[in-house]
Design a protein around this motif. Structure first.
Motif, mmCIF file in Angstrom:
data_model
loop_
_atom_site.group_PDB
_atom_site.id
_atom_site.type_symbol
_atom_site.label_atom_id
_atom_site.label_comp_id
_atom_site.label_asym_id
_atom_site.label_seq_id
_atom_site.Cartn_x
_atom_site.Cartn_y
_atom_site.Cartn_z
ATOM 1 N N GLU A 166 25.673 -2.917 -21.269
ATOM 2 C CA GLU A 166 24.558 -3.284 -22.136
ATOM 3 C C GLU A 166 23.456 -2.231 -22.138
ATOM 4 O O GLU A 166 22.424 -2.412 -22.777
ATOM 5 C CB GLU A 166 23.971 -4.624 -21.693
ATOM 6 C CG GLU A 166 24.955 -5.777 -21.779
ATOM 7 C CD GLU A 166 24.372 -7.071 -21.254
ATOM 8 O OE1 GLU A 166 24.527 -8.102 -21.933
ATOM 9 O OE2 GLU A 166 23.746 -7.057 -20.168
ATOM 10 N N GLY A 167 23.694 -1.148 -21.392
ATOM 11 C CA GLY A 167 22.697 -0.090 -21.333
ATOM 12 C C GLY A 167 21.583 -0.346 -20.355
ATOM 13 O O GLY A 167 20.518 0.290 -20.437
ATOM 14 N N ILE A 168 21.799 -1.242 -19.381
ATOM 15 C CA ILE A 168 20.779 -1.565 -18.384
ATOM 16 C C ILE A 168 21.237 -1.044 -17.028
ATOM 17 O O ILE A 168 22.274 -1.467 -16.514
ATOM 18 C CB ILE A 168 20.541 -3.085 -18.295
ATOM 19 C CG1 ILE A 168 20.133 -3.640 -19.661
ATOM 20 C CG2 ILE A 168 19.468 -3.394 -17.248
ATOM 21 C CD1 ILE A 168 20.097 -5.157 -19.724
ATOM 22 N N ARG A 169 20.491 -0.106 -16.498
ATOM 23 C CA ARG A 169 20.793 0.419 -15.167
ATOM 24 C C ARG A 169 20.113 -0.461 -14.119
ATOM 25 O O ARG A 169 18.969 -0.898 -14.303
ATOM 26 C CB ARG A 169 20.300 1.854 -15.014
ATOM 27 C CG ARG A 169 20.973 2.839 -15.950
ATOM 28 C CD ARG A 169 20.500 4.263 -15.722
ATOM 29 N NE ARG A 169 19.052 4.415 -15.907
ATOM 30 C CZ ARG A 169 18.168 4.540 -14.930
ATOM 31 N NH1 ARG A 169 18.557 4.553 -13.661
ATOM 32 N NH2 ARG A 169 16.879 4.674 -15.203
ATOM 33 N N VAL A 170 20.802 -0.701 -12.992
ATOM 34 C CA VAL A 170 20.246 -1.520 -11.914
ATOM 35 C C VAL A 170 20.444 -0.790 -10.593
ATOM 36 O O VAL A 170 21.571 -0.441 -10.228
ATOM 37 C CB VAL A 170 20.907 -2.909 -11.849
ATOM 38 C CG1 VAL A 170 20.194 -3.783 -10.809
ATOM 39 C CG2 VAL A 170 20.903 -3.591 -13.212
ATOM 40 N N ASN A 171 19.347 -0.550 -9.901
ATOM 41 C CA ASN A 171 19.376 0.133 -8.612
ATOM 42 C C ASN A 171 18.460 -0.577 -7.628
ATOM 43 O O ASN A 171 17.715 -1.490 -7.994
ATOM 44 C CB ASN A 171 18.924 1.593 -8.774
ATOM 45 C CG ASN A 171 19.887 2.420 -9.590
ATOM 46 O OD1 ASN A 171 20.986 2.742 -9.147
ATOM 47 N ND2 ASN A 171 19.485 2.771 -10.821
ATOM 48 N N ALA A 172 18.503 -0.130 -6.386
ATOM 49 C CA ALA A 172 17.613 -0.671 -5.355
ATOM 50 C C ALA A 172 16.992 0.465 -4.572
ATOM 51 O O ALA A 172 17.559 1.552 -4.463
ATOM 52 C CB ALA A 172 18.381 -1.593 -4.403
ATOM 53 N N VAL A 173 15.830 0.194 -4.021
ATOM 54 C CA VAL A 173 15.208 1.100 -3.064
ATOM 55 C C VAL A 173 15.196 0.392 -1.717
ATOM 56 O O VAL A 173 14.931 -0.813 -1.635
ATOM 57 C CB VAL A 173 13.787 1.506 -3.513
ATOM 58 C CG1 VAL A 173 12.836 0.316 -3.572
ATOM 59 C CG2 VAL A 173 13.232 2.593 -2.613
ATOM 60 N N ASN A 174 15.565 1.123 -0.671
ATOM 61 C CA ASN A 174 15.627 0.561 0.682
ATOM 62 C C ASN A 174 14.569 1.232 1.561
ATOM 63 O O ASN A 174 14.857 2.240 2.213
ATOM 64 C CB ASN A 174 17.010 0.794 1.305
ATOM 65 C CG ASN A 174 18.094 -0.086 0.731
ATOM 66 O OD1 ASN A 174 17.869 -0.819 -0.222
ATOM 67 N ND2 ASN A 174 19.279 -0.012 1.314
ATOM 68 N N PRO A 175 13.357 0.701 1.580
ATOM 69 C CA PRO A 175 12.335 1.328 2.428
ATOM 70 C C PRO A 175 12.590 1.074 3.912
ATOM 71 O O PRO A 175 13.104 0.017 4.302
ATOM 72 C CB PRO A 175 11.037 0.640 1.992
ATOM 73 C CG PRO A 175 11.363 -0.050 0.708
ATOM 74 C CD PRO A 175 12.811 -0.397 0.786
ATOM 75 N N GLY A 176 12.192 2.037 4.729
ATOM 76 C CA GLY A 176 12.070 1.796 6.147
ATOM 77 C C GLY A 176 10.789 1.017 6.394
ATOM 78 O O GLY A 176 10.172 0.483 5.462
ATOM 79 N N THR A 177 10.357 0.933 7.648
ATOM 80 C CA THR A 177 9.114 0.234 7.938
ATOM 81 C C THR A 177 7.957 0.994 7.295
ATOM 82 O O THR A 177 7.714 2.152 7.621
ATOM 83 C CB THR A 177 8.886 0.112 9.452
ATOM 84 O OG1 THR A 177 10.013 -0.540 10.036
ATOM 85 C CG2 THR A 177 7.641 -0.697 9.743
ATOM 86 N N ALA A 178 7.289 0.326 6.373
ATOM 87 C CA ALA A 178 6.268 0.994 5.568
ATOM 88 C C ALA A 178 4.870 0.608 6.044
ATOM 89 O O ALA A 178 4.650 -0.484 6.579
ATOM 90 C CB ALA A 178 6.438 0.640 4.094
ATOM 91 N N ASP A 179 3.942 1.492 5.816
ATOM 92 C CA ASP A 179 2.555 1.276 6.213
ATOM 93 C C ASP A 179 1.868 0.433 5.140
ATOM 94 O O ASP A 179 1.194 0.948 4.249
ATOM 95 C CB ASP A 179 1.850 2.627 6.378
ATOM 96 C CG ASP A 179 0.609 2.520 7.235
ATOM 97 O OD1 ASP A 179 0.248 1.385 7.615
ATOM 98 O OD2 ASP A 179 -0.003 3.561 7.525
ATOM 99 N N THR A 180 2.067 -0.883 5.238
ATOM 100 C CA THR A 180 1.544 -1.824 4.245
ATOM 101 C C THR A 180 0.697 -2.882 4.938
ATOM 102 O O THR A 180 0.747 -3.048 6.163
ATOM 103 C CB THR A 180 2.701 -2.521 3.517
ATOM 104 O OG1 THR A 180 3.448 -3.297 4.475
ATOM 105 C CG2 THR A 180 3.611 -1.522 2.825
ATOM 106 N N PRO A 181 -0.067 -3.661 4.171
ATOM 107 C CA PRO A 181 -0.863 -4.733 4.784
ATOM 108 C C PRO A 181 -0.019 -5.742 5.556
ATOM 109 O O PRO A 181 -0.460 -6.257 6.588
ATOM 110 C CB PRO A 181 -1.537 -5.386 3.570
ATOM 111 C CG PRO A 181 -1.667 -4.274 2.578
ATOM 112 C CD PRO A 181 -0.411 -3.466 2.749
ATOM 113 N N TRP A 182 1.222 -6.031 5.072
ATOM 114 C CA TRP A 182 2.060 -6.983 5.791
ATOM 115 C C TRP A 182 2.413 -6.458 7.182
ATOM 116 O O TRP A 182 2.321 -7.187 8.174
ATOM 117 C CB TRP A 182 3.336 -7.258 4.989
ATOM 118 C CG TRP A 182 4.267 -8.222 5.676
ATOM 119 C CD1 TRP A 182 4.043 -9.533 5.929
ATOM 120 C CD2 TRP A 182 5.564 -7.928 6.223
ATOM 121 N NE1 TRP A 182 5.113 -10.090 6.589
ATOM 122 C CE2 TRP A 182 6.050 -9.128 6.780
ATOM 123 C CE3 TRP A 182 6.348 -6.778 6.274
ATOM 124 C CZ2 TRP A 182 7.305 -9.206 7.392
ATOM 125 C CZ3 TRP A 182 7.605 -6.858 6.885
ATOM 126 C CH2 TRP A 182 8.062 -8.055 7.435
#
Length: 250
Positions: A166-182
């Motif tokens: 259908e012309g829709i690409r689907v990917n993922a990003v796999n972050p390591g432990t990120a410096d975020t508020p959580w």
């Protein structure tokens, strides 16, 4: 990176803070008009900020239709909304397993399902899901969270197969432990926050937490028309944690 989103409309879930905010800002900087979905969208840097609960199908569908109407369509969807969980496999009751999966996994399905009719009309359609290093490496005290992010990774592959024609690409990003508020809140709860932070930094081969901007750059690449031959990929942004086995320093 050569990413250019001029004329494209993106939806970023969980886009009011943390990784989502960095992703929204990155896409806007390269020309996209960005709608942020969040349960608390106040203060989001976006062209349109909408209060959406990804566990509520009516809320999701109303948000998607509002974006399509006010911004003229949808080309890019970043499924970033998620919640954390701690403990081993026995630590959480069934209600918490259901709650985390409802946000982290079924939430991805709900938003994607609602956006598909609009994505099918785009000539540059892309979905990027936020998975995690927890999907590809066994981390202590993260059983529920890891299971949910592993499901996101498998769902990404299945969606990529289903929607490529259908012309829709689907990917993922796999972050390591990120410096975020959580992560900051987790550190604040530790008996020795400084020691816990040092342990998290040492766990990643490059010796530091991943920045939100680095994750946003990876998402921008995967979402960009410049990645037109990239689909079904999980891009690790983890300082080498997934694949490297380095000797101890010193």
């Amino acid at each position: 990176m050569g990413t250019d989103f001029t004329g494209l409309v993106a939806v970023v879930t969980g886009g009011a803070s943390g990784l989502g905010a960095a992703i929204a800002e990155r896409l806007r900087r390269d020309g996209a008009r960005v709608a942020v979905f969040d349960v608390r969208p106040e203060g989001a840097h976006a062209d349109l900020a909408v209060a959406v609960d990804v566990t509520d199908d009516a809320s999701v569908r109303a948000g998607i239709e509002r974006v399509a109407e006010e911004l003229g369509g949808i080309d890019i969807l970043v499924n970033n909304a998620g919640i954390g969980a701690q403990g081993d496999v026995a630590a959480n009751p069934d209600t918490e397993w259901a709650r985390v999966f409802d946000v982290n996994v079924v939430g991805v399905a709900r938003v994607s399902r609602a956006a598909l009719p609009h994505l099918r009309r785009s000539s540059a359609a892309a979905i990027v899901n936020t998975s995690s290093i927890a999907a590809t490496a066994g981390l202590p005290q993260r059983a529920l969270y890891s299971a949910s992010k592993g499901a996101v990774l498998s769902l990404t592959l299945a969606m990529a197969a289903d929607h490529l024609a259908e012309g829709i690409r689907v990917n993922a990003v796999n972050p390591g432990t990120a410096d975020t508020p959580w992560v900051g809140r987790l550190l604040d709860q530790a008996d020795d926050p400084a020691a816990e932070r040092a342990a998290l930094e040492a766990r990643q081969p490059h010796g530091r937490l991943v920045s939100a901007a680095e994750v946003a750059d990876a998402v921008a690449y995967l979402a960009s028309p410049a990645a037109g031959s990239t689909t079904g990929v999980a891009l690790a942004v983890d300082g080498g944690m997934q694949g490297l086995r380095l000797r101890p320093r010193g």
